[in-house]
Design a protein around this motif. Structure first.
Motif, PDB file in Angstrom:
ATOM      1  N   PRO A   1      45.322  43.904  53.233  1.00  0.00           N
ATOM      2  CA  PRO A   1      44.889  42.542  53.554  1.00  0.00           C
ATOM      3  C   PRO A   1      45.092  41.594  52.365  1.00  0.00           C
ATOM      4  O   PRO A   1      45.033  42.003  51.201  1.00  0.00           O
ATOM      5  CB  PRO A   1      43.401  42.708  53.880  1.00  0.00           C
ATOM      6  CG  PRO A   1      43.251  44.143  54.257  1.00  0.00           C
ATOM      7  CD  PRO A   1      44.261  44.894  53.445  1.00  0.00           C
ATOM      8  N   GLU A   2      45.317  40.322  52.673  1.00  0.00           N
ATOM      9  CA  GLU A   2      45.615  39.351  51.621  1.00  0.00           C
ATOM     10  C   GLU A   2      44.492  39.228  50.605  1.00  0.00           C
ATOM     11  O   GLU A   2      44.734  39.080  49.404  1.00  0.00           O
ATOM     12  CB  GLU A   2      45.906  37.988  52.251  1.00  0.00           C
ATOM     13  CG  GLU A   2      46.347  36.934  51.262  1.00  0.00           C
ATOM     14  CD  GLU A   2      46.739  35.633  51.929  1.00  0.00           C
ATOM     15  OE1 GLU A   2      47.071  34.673  51.207  1.00  0.00           O
ATOM     16  OE2 GLU A   2      46.713  35.573  53.181  1.00  0.00           O
ATOM     17  N   ASP A   3      43.242  39.313  51.099  1.00  0.00           N
ATOM     18  CA  ASP A   3      42.117  39.145  50.184  1.00  0.00           C
ATOM     19  C   ASP A   3      41.883  40.366  49.298  1.00  0.00           C
ATOM     20  O   ASP A   3      41.050  40.324  48.389  1.00  0.00           O
ATOM     21  CB  ASP A   3      40.842  38.814  50.958  1.00  0.00           C
ATOM     22  CG  ASP A   3      40.508  39.891  51.989  1.00  0.00           C
ATOM     23  OD1 ASP A   3      41.294  40.840  52.141  1.00  0.00           O
ATOM     24  OD2 ASP A   3      39.464  39.765  52.670  1.00  0.00           O
ATOM     25  N   ALA A   4      42.607  41.464  49.543  1.00  0.00           N
ATOM     26  CA  ALA A   4      42.418  42.680  48.753  1.00  0.00           C
ATOM     27  C   ALA A   4      43.593  42.952  47.825  1.00  0.00           C
ATOM     28  O   ALA A   4      43.576  43.934  47.081  1.00  0.00           O
ATOM     29  CB  ALA A   4      42.199  43.878  49.672  1.00  0.00           C
ATOM     30  N   ARG A   5      44.615  42.098  47.844  1.00  0.00           N
ATOM     31  CA  ARG A   5      45.829  42.399  47.093  1.00  0.00           C
ATOM     32  C   ARG A   5      45.640  42.289  45.579  1.00  0.00           C
ATOM     33  O   ARG A   5      46.272  43.010  44.812  1.00  0.00           O
ATOM     34  CB  ARG A   5      46.967  41.477  47.544  1.00  0.00           C
ATOM     35  CG  ARG A   5      47.461  41.837  48.943  1.00  0.00           C
ATOM     36  CD  ARG A   5      48.395  40.812  49.530  1.00  0.00           C
ATOM     37  NE  ARG A   5      48.664  41.114  50.945  1.00  0.00           N
ATOM     38  CZ  ARG A   5      49.214  40.278  51.798  1.00  0.00           C
ATOM     39  NH1 ARG A   5      49.567  39.052  51.383  1.00  0.00           N
ATOM     40  NH2 ARG A   5      49.411  40.622  53.049  1.00  0.00           N
ATOM     41  N   GLU A   6      44.790  41.387  45.138  1.00  0.00           N
ATOM     42  CA  GLU A   6      44.523  41.313  43.705  1.00  0.00           C
ATOM     43  C   GLU A   6      43.697  42.496  43.246  1.00  0.00           C
ATOM     44  O   GLU A   6      43.823  42.946  42.105  1.00  0.00           O
ATOM     45  CB  GLU A   6      43.800  40.006  43.367  1.00  0.00           C
ATOM     46  CG  GLU A   6      44.665  38.760  43.518  1.00  0.00           C
ATOM     47  CD  GLU A   6      43.951  37.521  43.020  1.00  0.00           C
ATOM     48  OE1 GLU A   6      42.827  37.662  42.488  1.00  0.00           O
ATOM     49  OE2 GLU A   6      44.503  36.423  43.164  1.00  0.00           O
ATOM     50  N   ARG A   7      42.857  43.008  44.131  1.00  0.00           N
ATOM     51  CA  ARG A   7      41.968  44.112  43.755  1.00  0.00           C
ATOM     52  C   ARG A   7      42.697  45.445  43.690  1.00  0.00           C
ATOM     53  O   ARG A   7      42.400  46.281  42.839  1.00  0.00           O
ATOM     54  CB  ARG A   7      40.807  44.176  44.749  1.00  0.00           C
ATOM     55  CG  ARG A   7      39.808  45.274  44.464  1.00  0.00           C
ATOM     56  CD  ARG A   7      38.553  45.076  45.299  1.00  0.00           C
ATOM     57  NE  ARG A   7      38.860  44.943  46.713  1.00  0.00           N
ATOM     58  CZ  ARG A   7      38.991  45.979  47.538  1.00  0.00           C
ATOM     59  NH1 ARG A   7      38.848  47.218  47.080  1.00  0.00           N
ATOM     60  NH2 ARG A   7      39.250  45.790  48.806  1.00  0.00           N
TER      61      ARG A   7
END
Length: 466
Positions: free
Chosen positions: A402-408
């Motif tokens: 998911p886009e909101d998890a890509r930095e993590r």
């Protein structure tokens, strides 16, 4: 009891301001002294020059016509309109022949020339008399023993010199005062900015990792320092947060293999073992230990990579490396029931560490094989990217990120919940991201364009081309 000095008085900027003030004051004093002496010297030199000219003309009259011609010349000058000189001529017996004064203001010299300063009375239009200062020369006439005085009024000259002196006495302390005030204001401003940076550092040392130094937007050296400090604090906060999660992540990811290892050994010790069962137990134990060692080796290599202790950059053809990896992963995909395609452009040269780039691409391909369900597809491509870069891309048809998890997910030991069922340490993408940073590139994660429930993942390692 010693009084505490204000903080800004102890600062380097204030000391520099004092030095600046002292230099400014010294320069101002030297300038004023120069102006004073040059002005006074000019006035006096000009008076001396004009006095020499008067004596030269009167001397010519004396040498050409004697005492009679000299007295006539003195009388002519006395009646000249606008003349600023005073004259007095006497014979050898001291009797007045011509002149402005009733008598010689001072005793003439026995020979040669004498410079004299005296005061004389002058009658004003209203009938009052005032004393006025004068300066001049008295010369003894060689042939007949008479004496000649030529003098000028020094009141105007004295007034000009006095005004210059007063201007100097007023301007010097004012200049010193303003230089000190300017130095204090500058030092106070610099001290406030330095205090802001110091308070920020103290707050961070006290545990406020989110505290940042104020940037006023002036673009001066303090703003640049604050910007660099904030960037450093951002990195420190990121590393501290990563460290906080590392312990839990290590415990979570190593607990399962270590628990399985312990249980297997405990069971093996609790009952009789045949040679075959012992060998099987040892083989499984070695596999679990290899997984644990692999995790620790990945941790150590990532730490060395982030510290800059690894990596030797050379010019390399990344196309050749891509073909080698394609040949290596093609059978692995076939064994996992996945289709594999590679599209590799030729003659793409980068300045990089071959082993690290190979490890990063292997991690991307390994993740794709691991998370793509049976029957899925994987595409591996190397092509020219935008603005002089090379894009090494792995596309799968798995669940994606998911886009909101890509930095993590590019951080250490960060794994999505759906990935917990697969073996791994959560260090693969972190190592790829570190390799990208080390080479001045980037790791770009995006959807592969699949259906909403399984959009797939498109992972691109973008590095500069040479």
């Amino acid at each position: 009891m010693r009084l505490a000095l204000p903080t800004f008085l102890k600062t380097t900027t204030f000391k520099l301001a004092l030095i600046y003030s002292a230099m400014f004051a010294a320069f101002s004093a030297a300038l004023l002294v120069y102006l004073y002496y040059s002005t006074v010297y000019y006035i006096r030199a000009e008076s001396e020059r004009r006095l020499d000219l008067e004596f030269e003309q009167l001397g010519n009259a004396y040498f050409t016509g004697g005492m009679e011609r000299l007295s006539q010349s003195v009388l002519e000058r006395m009646t000249r309109t606008g003349s600023t000189y005073f004259y007095y001529l006497e014979d050898s017996s001291g009797r007045k022949i011509a002149g402005h004064f009733g008598r010689m203001p001072t005793t003439p010299p026995t020979a040669d020339v004498q410079t004299v300063y005296f005061e004389f009375r002058q009658q004003e239009p209203d009938g009052t008399e005032i004393l006025r200062p004068a300066a001049g020369r008295i010369v003894r006439l060689r042939d007949n023993g008479g004496a000649l005085l030529v003098a000028f009024d020094t009141e105007q000259q004295t007034a000009i010199v006095g005004r210059i002196q007063r201007a100097i006495f007023i301007a010097a302390p004012i200049g010193l005062l303003f230089s000190l005030l300017g130095g204090i204001l500058i030092s106070r401003g610099a001290a406030r900015r330095a205090d802001e940076l110091a308070r920020t550092a103290e707050a961070v040392m006290g545990g406020e990792l989110g505290r940042r130094a104020p940037v006023r937007g002036s673009g001066d050296e303090f703003d640049r320092l604050a910007s660099r400090l904030n960037a450093m604090l951002d990195q420190i906060e990121k590393l501290v947060d990563s460290t906080r999660h590392t312990g839990n992540a290590i415990a979570h990811d190593l607990r399962s293999p270590l628990s399985r290892l312990r249980n297997r050994l405990e069971i093996a010790l609790s009952e009789p073992m045949s040679r075959e069962s012992a060998e099987a137990t040892l083989e499984e134990t070695v596999e679990e230990v290899d997984r644990v060692l692999s995790t620790f080796n990945a941790i150590l290599r990532l730490a060395r990579l982030e510290a800059g202790a690894e990596g030797e950059r050379v010019r390399m053809d990344v196309s050749e490396l891509g073909e080698e990896l394609a040949e290596l992963f093609d059978p692995a995909c076939e064994e996992a029931g996945l289709s594999f395609k590679s599209q590799i452009s030729r003659n793409l040269t980068i300045l990089a560490d071959r082993d690290l780039v190979g490890q990063a691409l292997s991690n991307l391909l390994d993740n794709a094989v691991k998370y793509t369900p049976e029957g899925g597809a994987i595409t591996f491509s190397i092509a020219r990217g935008p603005n002089g870069t090379v894009d090494m891309t792995v596309v799968d048809s798995g669940p994606g990120v998911p886009e909101d998890a890509r930095e993590r997910v590019v951080q250490r030991f960060q794994r999505m919940d759906s990935a917990r069922t697969h073996p791994g340490s959560g260090l693969g993408l972190a190592l790829v991201d570190s390799v990208a940073d080390m080479h001045g590139g980037a790791l770009i994660l995006s959807d592969a364009g699949g259906p909403p429930d399984i959009p797939g993942l498109k992972a691109t390692l973008r590095l500069p081309r040479v």
